[in-house]
Design a protein around this motif. Structure first.
Motif, PDB file in Angstrom:
ATOM      1  N   LYS A 249       4.383  -8.441   2.122  1.00 51.89           N
ATOM      2  CA  LYS A 249       5.856  -8.896   0.968  1.00 51.89           C
ATOM      3  C   LYS A 249       6.163  -7.683   0.721  1.00 51.89           C
ATOM      4  CE  LYS A 249       5.324 -13.576   2.860  1.00 51.89           C
ATOM      5  NZ  LYS A 249       4.824 -13.078   4.100  1.00 51.89           N
ATOM      6  N   ASP A 250       5.566  -6.617   0.934  1.00 49.23           N
ATOM      7  CA  ASP A 250       6.012  -5.441  -0.666  1.00 49.23           C
ATOM      8  C   ASP A 250       5.610  -4.223   0.310  1.00 49.23           C
ATOM      9  OD1 ASP A 250       3.512  -5.931  -1.119  1.00 49.23           O
ATOM     10  OD2 ASP A 250       4.023  -6.054  -3.081  1.00 49.23           O
ATOM     11  N   MET A 251       5.729  -2.815  -0.234  1.00 49.50           N
ATOM     12  CA  MET A 251       5.090  -1.881   0.183  1.00 49.50           C
ATOM     13  C   MET A 251       3.799  -1.565  -0.159  1.00 49.50           C
ATOM     14  SD  MET A 251       6.924   0.512   2.279  1.00 49.50           S
ATOM     15  CE  MET A 251       6.128   2.184   2.889  1.00 49.50           C
ATOM     16  N   LYS A 252       2.895  -1.317   0.694  1.00 52.34           N
ATOM     17  CA  LYS A 252       2.049  -0.869   0.209  1.00 52.34           C
ATOM     18  C   LYS A 252       1.609   0.619   1.648  1.00 52.34           C
ATOM     19  CE  LYS A 252       0.611  -4.756  -0.343  1.00 52.34           C
ATOM     20  NZ  LYS A 252       0.095  -4.825  -1.552  1.00 52.34           N
ATOM     21  N   PRO A 253       0.637   1.853   0.920  1.00 54.47           N
ATOM     22  CA  PRO A 253       0.435   2.522   1.276  1.00 54.47           C
ATOM     23  C   PRO A 253      -0.314   2.501   3.069  1.00 54.47           C
ATOM     24  CG  PRO A 253      -0.537   2.779  -0.723  1.00 54.47           C
ATOM     25  CD  PRO A 253      -0.196   1.174  -0.767  1.00 54.47           C
ATOM     26  N   PHE A 254      -0.112   3.298   3.984  1.00 53.49           N
ATOM     27  CA  PHE A 254      -0.698   2.102   5.455  1.00 53.49           C
ATOM     28  C   PHE A 254      -1.341   4.372   5.632  1.00 53.49           C
ATOM     29  CE2 PHE A 254       3.965   3.253   5.731  1.00 53.49           C
ATOM     30  CZ  PHE A 254       4.131   3.748   7.269  1.00 53.49           C
ATOM     31  N   VAL A 255      -2.050   3.635   7.331  1.00 51.06           N
ATOM     32  CA  VAL A 255      -1.779   4.568   7.695  1.00 51.06           C
ATOM     33  C   VAL A 255      -2.099   4.688   9.043  1.00 51.06           C
ATOM     34  CG1 VAL A 255      -4.920   4.328   8.102  1.00 51.06           C
ATOM     35  CG2 VAL A 255      -3.383   6.305   8.213  1.00 51.06           C
ATOM     36  N   SER A 256      -1.904   5.194   9.990  1.00 49.34           N
ATOM     37  CA  SER A 256      -1.136   4.657  11.779  1.00 49.34           C
ATOM     38  C   SER A 256      -2.602   5.279  12.254  1.00 49.34           C
ATOM     39  CB  SER A 256       0.725   5.506  12.423  1.00 49.34           C
ATOM     40  OG  SER A 256       1.276   4.960  11.629  1.00 49.34           O
ATOM     41  N   ILE A 257      -3.237   5.094  13.169  1.00 44.60           N
ATOM     42  CA  ILE A 257      -4.166   5.244  13.849  1.00 44.60           C
ATOM     43  C   ILE A 257      -4.158   5.238  15.882  1.00 44.60           C
ATOM     44  CG2 ILE A 257      -6.497   5.325  13.943  1.00 44.60           C
ATOM     45  CD1 ILE A 257      -6.681   4.636  11.071  1.00 44.60           C
ATOM     46  N   PRO A 258      -4.366   6.077  16.536  1.00 39.71           N
ATOM     47  CA  PRO A 258      -4.605   5.170  17.309  1.00 39.71           C
ATOM     48  C   PRO A 258      -5.459   4.484  17.647  1.00 39.71           C
ATOM     49  CG  PRO A 258      -5.181   8.031  17.260  1.00 39.71           C
ATOM     50  CD  PRO A 258      -4.955   7.666  15.675  1.00 39.71           C
ATOM     51  N   ALA A 259      -4.746   3.351  18.982  1.00 37.69           N
ATOM     52  CA  ALA A 259      -6.079   1.734  18.219  1.00 37.69           C
ATOM     53  C   ALA A 259      -7.459   2.474  18.730  1.00 37.69           C
ATOM     54  CB  ALA A 259      -5.194   1.014  19.004  1.00 37.69           C
ATOM     55  N   ARG A 260      -7.216   2.896  20.217  1.00 37.64           N
ATOM     56  CA  ARG A 260      -8.870   3.627  20.437  1.00 37.64           C
ATOM     57  C   ARG A 260      -9.873   4.068  19.096  1.00 37.64           C
ATOM     58  NH1 ARG A 260      -6.155   8.062  24.049  1.00 37.64           N
ATOM     59  NH2 ARG A 260      -6.528  10.008  22.399  1.00 37.64           N
TER      60      ARG A 260
ATOM     61  N   GLU B   6      -4.600   4.243  -0.329  1.00 42.49           N
ATOM     62  CA  GLU B   6      -3.410   5.182  -1.546  1.00 42.49           C
ATOM     63  C   GLU B   6      -3.363   6.745   0.186  1.00 42.49           C
ATOM     64  OE1 GLU B   6      -6.634   8.025  -2.724  1.00 42.49           O
ATOM     65  OE2 GLU B   6      -6.507   7.358  -3.185  1.00 42.49           O
ATOM     66  N   PRO B   7      -1.982   6.674  -0.045  1.00 39.58           N
ATOM     67  CA  PRO B   7      -1.299   7.434   0.724  1.00 39.58           C
ATOM     68  C   PRO B   7      -2.550   8.647   1.719  1.00 39.58           C
ATOM     69  CG  PRO B   7       0.227   7.688  -0.735  1.00 39.58           C
ATOM     70  CD  PRO B   7      -0.927   6.968  -1.334  1.00 39.58           C
ATOM     71  N   VAL B   8      -2.817   8.558   3.217  1.00 38.37           N
ATOM     72  CA  VAL B   8      -3.421   9.201   3.644  1.00 38.37           C
ATOM     73  C   VAL B   8      -2.441  10.946   4.452  1.00 38.37           C
ATOM     74  CG1 VAL B   8      -4.881   9.919   5.645  1.00 38.37           C
ATOM     75  CG2 VAL B   8      -4.857   8.161   4.268  1.00 38.37           C
ATOM     76  N   ARG B   9      -2.771  11.739   3.795  1.00 42.58           N
ATOM     77  CA  ARG B   9      -2.186  12.960   3.938  1.00 42.58           C
ATOM     78  C   ARG B   9      -2.221  14.159   5.354  1.00 42.58           C
ATOM     79  NH1 ARG B   9       1.847  11.018   1.653  1.00 42.58           N
ATOM     80  NH2 ARG B   9       1.962  11.345  -0.960  1.00 42.58           N
ATOM     81  N   GLY B  10      -1.618  14.237   6.286  1.00 44.25           N
ATOM     82  CA  GLY B  10      -2.497  14.943   7.124  1.00 44.25           C
ATOM     83  C   GLY B  10      -1.928  16.150   7.281  1.00 44.25           C
ATOM     84  N   GLU B  11      -1.935  16.882   8.147  1.00 43.67           N
ATOM     85  CA  GLU B  11      -1.174  17.974   8.179  1.00 43.67           C
ATOM     86  C   GLU B  11      -0.691  18.498  10.008  1.00 43.67           C
ATOM     87  OE1 GLU B  11      -4.745  21.395   8.313  1.00 43.67           O
ATOM     88  OE2 GLU B  11      -4.725  20.350   5.517  1.00 43.67           O
ATOM     89  N   ASN B  12      -0.173  19.525  10.085  1.00 48.34           N
ATOM     90  CA  ASN B  12       0.655  19.810  11.397  1.00 48.34           C
ATOM     91  C   ASN B  12       1.252  18.399  12.226  1.00 48.34           C
ATOM     92  OD1 ASN B  12      -1.319  21.885  10.768  1.00 48.34           O
ATOM     93  ND2 ASN B  12      -2.714  21.385  12.255  1.00 48.34           N
ATOM     94  N   LYS B  13       2.724  18.208  11.239  1.00 50.13           N
ATOM     95  CA  LYS B  13       3.224  17.355  11.889  1.00 50.13           C
ATOM     96  C   LYS B  13       4.145  17.983  12.967  1.00 50.13           C
ATOM     97  CE  LYS B  13       4.053  14.548   7.685  1.00 50.13           C
ATOM     98  NZ  LYS B  13       5.269  13.849   7.062  1.00 50.13           N
ATOM     99  N   ASP B  14       4.637  16.746  13.562  1.00 51.96           N
ATOM    100  CA  ASP B  14       5.466  17.077  15.150  1.00 51.96           C
ATOM    101  C   ASP B  14       6.308  16.840  14.324  1.00 51.96           C
ATOM    102  OD1 ASP B  14       5.204  14.416  14.903  1.00 51.96           O
ATOM    103  OD2 ASP B  14       3.154  13.980  16.586  1.00 51.96           O
ATOM    104  N   GLU B  15       7.593  16.575  15.798  1.00 49.53           N
ATOM    105  CA  GLU B  15       8.624  16.753  15.611  1.00 49.53           C
ATOM    106  C   GLU B  15       8.872  14.778  15.464  1.00 49.53           C
ATOM    107  OE1 GLU B  15       7.962  15.990  19.876  1.00 49.53           O
ATOM    108  OE2 GLU B  15       7.220  17.415  18.229  1.00 49.53           O
TER     109      GLU B  15
END
Length: 138
Positions: free
Chosen positions: A97-108, A48-57
């Motif tokens: 092949k289709d849209m999935k919820p995802f999260v982008s995380i620093p690789a480290r 499911e989508p992961v909701r964060g806070e304090n979005k940057d530009e």
């Protein structure tokens, strides 16, 4: 290591291409070091989508440490836990092949998560021209 993070996979992708063209310890370590740096990030599908806070530009937000996430690209292959990760939403979409919820995380941070959860291999951009496999000895 500082706490700054500037998401940009340009160098990571260049280093993966260099490794693919000349697979040796030096080019492998170049990719590995970039994954531990302050720019590389990985996209990981979630339940499911992961909701964060304090979005940057740029639309990036911070998720509190300890936030529970369920990754949908963790598989057991030959008695090893393997994590599928991607260098962009586009490479995820090509794989899924289709849209999935995802999260982008620093690789480290993905490397740390893998170590903490007994994941033996991270396959980046599976079956694509930017594929890279990172494994560890048990």
């Amino acid at each position: 290591m500082s706490d700054t993070f500037t998401p940009d996979n340009t160098n990571l992708l260049k280093k993966i291409k260099a490794f693919q063209g000349n697979q040796n310890e030096e080019t492998f370590m170049s990719v590995f070091n970039e994954l531990q740096g302050e720019n590389a990030f990985l996209v990981i599908p979630t339940t499911e989508p992961v909701r964060g806070e304090n979005k940057d530009e740029n639309g990036w937000s911070t998720v509190e440490k300890g936030t529970q996430m369920t990754f949908t690209s963790v598989f057991e292959v030959e008695n090893q836990m393997v994590l599928g990760a991607f260098t962009s939403q586009q490479t995820l979409m090509t794989w899924a092949k289709d849209m999935k919820p995802f999260v982008s995380i620093p690789a480290r941070d993905v490397l740390d998560i893998a170590m903490e959860n007994g994941i033996s291999k991270i396959i980046i951009d599976s079956n694509q021209d930017t594929m890279f496999v990172l494994g560890r000895s048990i």
